[in-house]
Scaffold this motif. Structure first.
Motif, PDB file in Angstrom:
ATOM      1  N   GLU A 201       0.814  -1.219   0.000  1.00 40.35           N
ATOM      2  CA  GLU A 201       0.000   0.000   0.000  1.00 40.35           C
ATOM      3  C   GLU A 201       0.845   1.265   0.000  1.00 40.35           C
ATOM      4  O   GLU A 201       0.451   2.273  -0.592  1.00 40.35           O
TER       5      GLU A 201
ATOM      6  N   GLU B  81      -6.919  12.117  -2.187  1.00 38.63           N
ATOM      7  CA  GLU B  81      -7.910  11.421  -1.378  1.00 38.63           C
ATOM      8  C   GLU B  81      -7.725   9.918  -1.452  1.00 38.63           C
ATOM      9  O   GLU B  81      -7.825   9.210  -0.448  1.00 38.63           O
ATOM     10  N   ALA B  82      -7.457   9.432  -2.663  1.00 34.60           N
ATOM     11  CA  ALA B  82      -7.219   7.994  -2.813  1.00 34.60           C
ATOM     12  C   ALA B  82      -5.970   7.584  -2.028  1.00 34.60           C
ATOM     13  O   ALA B  82      -5.949   6.526  -1.373  1.00 34.60           O
TER      14      ALA B  82
ATOM     15  N   ALA C 101      -4.772   9.097   0.672  1.00 29.72           N
ATOM     16  CA  ALA C 101      -5.072   9.170   2.103  1.00 29.72           C
ATOM     17  C   ALA C 101      -5.862   7.955   2.562  1.00 29.72           C
ATOM     18  O   ALA C 101      -5.630   7.425   3.653  1.00 29.72           O
ATOM     19  N   THR C 102      -6.786   7.511   1.745  1.00 25.52           N
ATOM     20  CA  THR C 102      -7.573   6.320   2.093  1.00 25.52           C
ATOM     21  C   THR C 102      -6.671   5.100   2.245  1.00 25.52           C
ATOM     22  O   THR C 102      -6.799   4.311   3.191  1.00 25.52           O
ATOM     23  N   ILE C 103      -5.745   4.947   1.321  1.00 29.25           N
ATOM     24  CA  ILE C 103      -4.826   3.802   1.371  1.00 29.25           C
ATOM     25  C   ILE C 103      -3.914   3.902   2.592  1.00 29.25           C
ATOM     26  O   ILE C 103      -3.680   2.909   3.298  1.00 29.25           O
TER      27      ILE C 103
ATOM     28  N   GLY D 169      -4.480   5.376   5.444  1.00 28.16           N
ATOM     29  CA  GLY D 169      -5.240   5.066   6.641  1.00 28.16           C
ATOM     30  C   GLY D 169      -5.459   3.573   6.817  1.00 28.16           C
ATOM     31  O   GLY D 169      -5.414   3.042   7.935  1.00 28.16           O
ATOM     32  N   ARG D 170      -5.637   2.905   5.699  1.00 28.90           N
ATOM     33  CA  ARG D 170      -5.897   1.469   5.744  1.00 28.90           C
ATOM     34  C   ARG D 170      -4.658   0.666   6.141  1.00 28.90           C
ATOM     35  O   ARG D 170      -4.759  -0.402   6.738  1.00 28.90           O
TER      36      ARG D 170
ATOM     37  N   ASP E  81      -6.137  19.250   5.751  1.00 29.66           N
ATOM     38  CA  ASP E  81      -7.576  18.969   5.724  1.00 29.66           C
ATOM     39  C   ASP E  81      -8.252  19.906   6.721  1.00 29.66           C
ATOM     40  O   ASP E  81      -7.920  19.911   7.903  1.00 29.66           O
TER      41      ASP E  81
ATOM     42  N   SER F 200     -10.915  13.944  10.077  1.00 34.27           N
ATOM     43  CA  SER F 200     -11.614  12.952  10.883  1.00 34.27           C
ATOM     44  C   SER F 200     -10.710  12.510  12.030  1.00 34.27           C
ATOM     45  O   SER F 200      -9.482  12.659  11.975  1.00 34.27           O
TER      46      SER F 200
ATOM     47  N   ASP G 257     -10.095   9.402  13.025  1.00 35.15           N
ATOM     48  CA  ASP G 257      -9.250   8.271  12.641  1.00 35.15           C
ATOM     49  C   ASP G 257      -8.046   8.729  11.828  1.00 35.15           C
ATOM     50  O   ASP G 257      -6.926   8.270  12.034  1.00 35.15           O
ATOM     51  N   ARG G 258      -8.304   9.656  10.882  1.00 28.93           N
ATOM     52  CA  ARG G 258      -7.200  10.128  10.046  1.00 28.93           C
ATOM     53  C   ARG G 258      -6.166  10.869  10.891  1.00 28.93           C
ATOM     54  O   ARG G 258      -4.956  10.663  10.735  1.00 28.93           O
TER      55      ARG G 258
END
Length: 846
Positions: A312, A326-327, A329-331, A333-334, A359, A363, A365-366
């Protein structure tokens, strides 16, 4: 262009000593020819006949054959031949180097063969490698380390420890050609900060430099392939085959990694490659400008491929380049937990986090995984800012208060607020339902560090046990490795070397333990070997692991790295070089590991100053001690562990100032508390210092008893070097120790006898003569071996010259003269020049 011939590659030259055949392989402008020149100088100085050949050679084979024939028939004591072949790739097909390799490896050969080139040789090197007769130097080895790069660029102390210099090292990867370009920039009038900011492979001036100095040594196919792989931070054979539209791209990647030093394995990981950052940015800029569609399609394909392979971080890096934040950041976080617990990629993870745009409404979590990544990476200010941005009301949500405690514990540890760590961590760990297993591991390790700093040994051991139990609940190779390192450090502090070595051997035996943390494990192992008295093995581990391993880890491992490396420098080169080594370490540690690490290394440095101090130099030590006392009184980062180290240091100073009574008063509480909790190395050091103090008070019997007690306790644990390290201070007890050995007879334990004989040997005492003739006057039983320089300094001192006059007569510095006199005093077991001159007259040395 500035030259780098003034940089002596001592750390590399040592590796040629015992090798029949040596191979130096690196890219253009990596210092291969200069290393050969330095090796030739060493060979000539040792009496070898040096022959040098390069691509213009015509008589290489015949000359070498004649020489080796003469060497094989010469007397055993005859100096050998050092045969140096530069750019062997251009001549290996026409001269028949293979017979030379076989001859150099043959029985009785006194020929050393050294080959330097840009590409790995053919299979004819395999025999030397299998026989263990081959020394190999690659592009990683040729790269300048931090000290060499700073010396090459002529940086001052402040610049050596600046963020700008670290940026330059990161961008050039230590490649000498890149540092030559940095030197050109600075010669044009740019300061280091501006140079670091402008240093970029996309710069037109650098491209011109590359075209003139480097590209002529690469063929067109290599240049084209480097352009195609430049967009990728790392590359595997499978990835190359899937995203690069070049026939047999994966196979060519492996080939170019062998034959082009700009492509190297990533942190020693087999099958994963990366390009020199400066070269990479240059070639990527060219690809993006000339073929933008290809650049975009390759990055998109690579991101998709990385995701299918569960890499990742690599996928996020590709997406960040493409602007898909955004994509990315999602990865991120995962994979936040995975990046730390399994891969140990915290620094890389945090570097990607910092590329995300701010940001406005982050959030929880982030923010949590960003702040945790920052804290683990050592960016505590950044983590604090992220925590302050969170809405306090968000903590009331189930589970969030525990996660906030995790963040605050990590940040408190980073700021050396150990009481806060203990206050928050202990209740969190008492409840098994609080926090995820990974968070609990991190909290337990933090608590173990804080407890050790506060000398709460029981609390530290309990926290480590909790950390090990929690790692069983989660797939966390990296975390388990760190727990093993912390256990090894605990065993070191207890003096249980066999347990520490077993712990580290089990860890290093795993193929999953790779990259920087492996080097950190090896540095801790080096300290184990040093304490066992195996200095060559400790030196080998330090040579291999110091540069990468010391920068990775926690304050405890960084302090161990400073101690083991400085002790080895002291044994090889003396106290003055060790002091300078620690001075550099001290300034480099604070940005990454905080004030506690810096202050602990400062205490080590001042201790080393005491080893080198004459009476005149004690004023400098006294000033350092006053400054340390001021730091202790005002510094938030001061803790009980440092307080103990300071008292040990103060007691050494008092002993050398002949205030033995005050030294004993400082040492006795340390001896009692350390022995009570089983911290044997500290107990041993303090007990030996007390013995020296007792001897100065005239209590020789009590002093002798204390020394023997330490030996009897430490010898079964394997901590031999602790006693040997204090040999210079214990010299006044040499006669008493000798009489004890001779009177003890066969009833003395063999291990204890061997330890005492080693101690006497370190004092310069001839053990055989002393045991055989215990009644002879002391001066006839001491074998004092002065170097030629030490003898000359002593004779000049005996003639009545002052230190400054001796320095002028010998055309050297005053500090050097003081150091030679200190060595003379130590070898003779005296404290001043008057006693040294009297002793020398008694022994007829003058």
């Amino acid at each position: 262009m500035r030259l780098f011939s003034s940089i002596v590659r001592e750390r590399l030259l040592r590796r040629f000593d015992d090798a029949r055949v040596s191979l130096i392989v690196g890219p253009p402008m990596s210092g291969k020819t200069e290393l050969l020149r330095q090796l030739a100088g060493h060979g000539e100085a040792s009496g070898e006949t040096v022959s040098w050949y390069d691509e213009s050679a015509r008589r290489l084979y015949g000359d070498a054959q004649r020489w080796m024939a003469s060497q094989s028939s010469a007397a055993a004591g005859t100096a050998g031949l050092l045969l140096l072949i530069d750019d062997f790739n251009s001549i290996e097909s026409t001269t028949g180097i293979e017979p030379l390799v076989k001859a150099a490896c043959g029985h009785g050969s006194r020929c050393r063969l050294v080959l330097a080139g840009r590409r790995q040789p053919r299979r004819w090197m395999a025999g030397a490698r299998l026989k263990g007769l081959l020394a190999e130097i690659d592009s990683d080895d040729l790269a300048f380390d931090q000290q060499e790069a700073a010396a090459f660029l002529g940086l001052g102390e402040a610049e050596r420890n600046s963020a700008a210099f670290r940026s330059v090292l990161r961008k050039t990867d230590g490649w000498i050609g890149g540092l030559c370009y940095v030197g050109q920039m600075m010669e044009r009038g740019l300061d280091l900060s501006e140079t670091a900011r402008q240093l970029d492979g996309r710069d037109e001036v650098f491209r011109s430099f590359l075209e003139e100095e480097v590209l002529p040594d690469l063929d067109a196919q290599q240049i084209e392939f480097l352009q195609r792989i430049a967009p990728f931070p790392m590359l595997t054979r499978k990835l190359a085959d899937s995203v690069i539209d070049v026939p047999n791209a994966g196979a060519y990647l492996v080939d170019i990694a062998r034959n082009c030093g700009f492509v190297r394995p990533l942190n020693g990981r087999l099958g994963v490659y990366r390009i020199n950052p400066l070269i990479r940015s240059c070639f990527e800029a060219t690809l993006r400008e000339e073929r933008p569609e290809l650049w975009t399609s390759e990055l998109s394909a690579a991101a998709a491929r990385h995701l299918t392979e569960h890499d990742e971080l690599a996928a996020a890096e590709c997406l960040l380049k493409l602007g898909e934040y955004e994509a990315a950041a999602t990865i991120l976080g995962r994979c936040a937990d995975q990046a730390f617990s399994m891969q140990g990629q915290t620094q890389r993870f945090f570097a990607l986090v910092r590329q995300l745009p701010p940001d406005e409404h982050p959030s929880f979590d982030r923010t949590f995984w960003m702040a945790r990544g920052a804290a683990v990476a050592g960016a505590f200010d950044f983590a604090s800012r992220l925590i302050s941005q969170l809405d306090p009301a968000s903590e009331t949500v189930h589970g969030r208060s525990d996660r906030m405690d995790v963040l605050r514990i990590l940040v408190a540890l980073g700021f050396d607020d150990f009481e806060e760590v203990c206050r928050r961590a202990q209740p969190l760990l008492r409840s098994v339902s609080r926090g995820t297993p990974l968070d609990r591991v991190m909290v337990a390790i933090s608590l173990a560090q804080a407890s050790a700093a506060m000398l709460d040994w029981k609390g530290s051991v309990q926290a480590l046990s909790t950390a090990r139990a929690e790692t069983q609940r989660v797939e966390a190779v990296y975390c388990r490795t760190w727990v093993s390192v912390m256990f090894a450090l605990r065993y070191l502090q207890e003096g249980q070397l066999s347990d520490a070595v077993t712990e580290l051997e089990n860890t290093l035996g795993s193929e999953q333990v790779t990259g920087p943390i492996r080097r950190t494990c090896e540095l801790v192992m080096a300290e184990c070997r040093r304490l066992q008295g195996d200095l060559p093995e400790a030196q080998r581990l330090v040579d291999r692991s110091l540069q990468l391993g010391a920068r990775h880890g926690v304050p405890e491992t960084a302090i161990v790295a400073a101690e083991v490396s400085s002790r080895l420098v002291f044994h090889r080169h003396g106290a003055l070089d060790a002091i300078e080594h620690l001075r550099k370490f001290e300034k480099a540690l604070a940005p990454s590991f905080g004030e506690r690490a810096r202050r602990m290394v400062r205490l080590l440095r001042v201790q080393m100053m005491l080893r080198a101090a004459t009476a005149e130099d004690l004023r400098l030590v006294e000033r350092e001690l006053r400054e340390i006392e001021t730091e202790r009184a005002t510094g938030r980062s001061w803790c009980r562990q440092m307080d103990e180290k300071q008292r040990l240091l103060q007691s050494r100073y008092l002993i050398q100032c002949d205030d033995a009574k005050a030294a004993v008063a400082l040492l006795q509480p340390i001896i009692s508390s350390a022995r009570q909790v089983g911290r044997l190395p500290v107990w041993g050091e303090a007990s030996l210092l007390k013995a020296v103090a007792l001897a100065k008070e005239g209590k020789s019997d009590a002093a002798l008893k204390a020394v023997i007690n330490v030996v009897e306790v430490l010898e079964p644990t394997g901590c031999r070097q602790i006693v040997s390290d204090e040999a210079a201070l214990l010299t006044t007890l040499s006669a008493a120790l000798s009489r004890y050995l001779s009177n003890a007879g066969t009833g003395l334990d063999a291990g204890v006898r061997a330890a005492l004989e080693r101690l006497l040997g370190a004092m310069g005492v001839s053990v055989g003569e002393l045991v055989a003739q215990p009644i002879v006057a002391e001066q006839t039983s001491v074998n004092i071996e002065l170097t030629e320089t030490e003898a000359r300094v002593l004779k000049l001192a005996a003639s009545g010259l002052r230190n400054a006059e001796i320095a002028k007569r010998m055309v050297t510095s005053l500090h050097t003269i003081k150091w030679h006199l200190h060595n003379v005093f130590s070898k003779m077991g005296v404290n001043n020049r008057t006693m040294a001159i009297k002793r020398a007259n008694d022994l007829r040395l003058l």
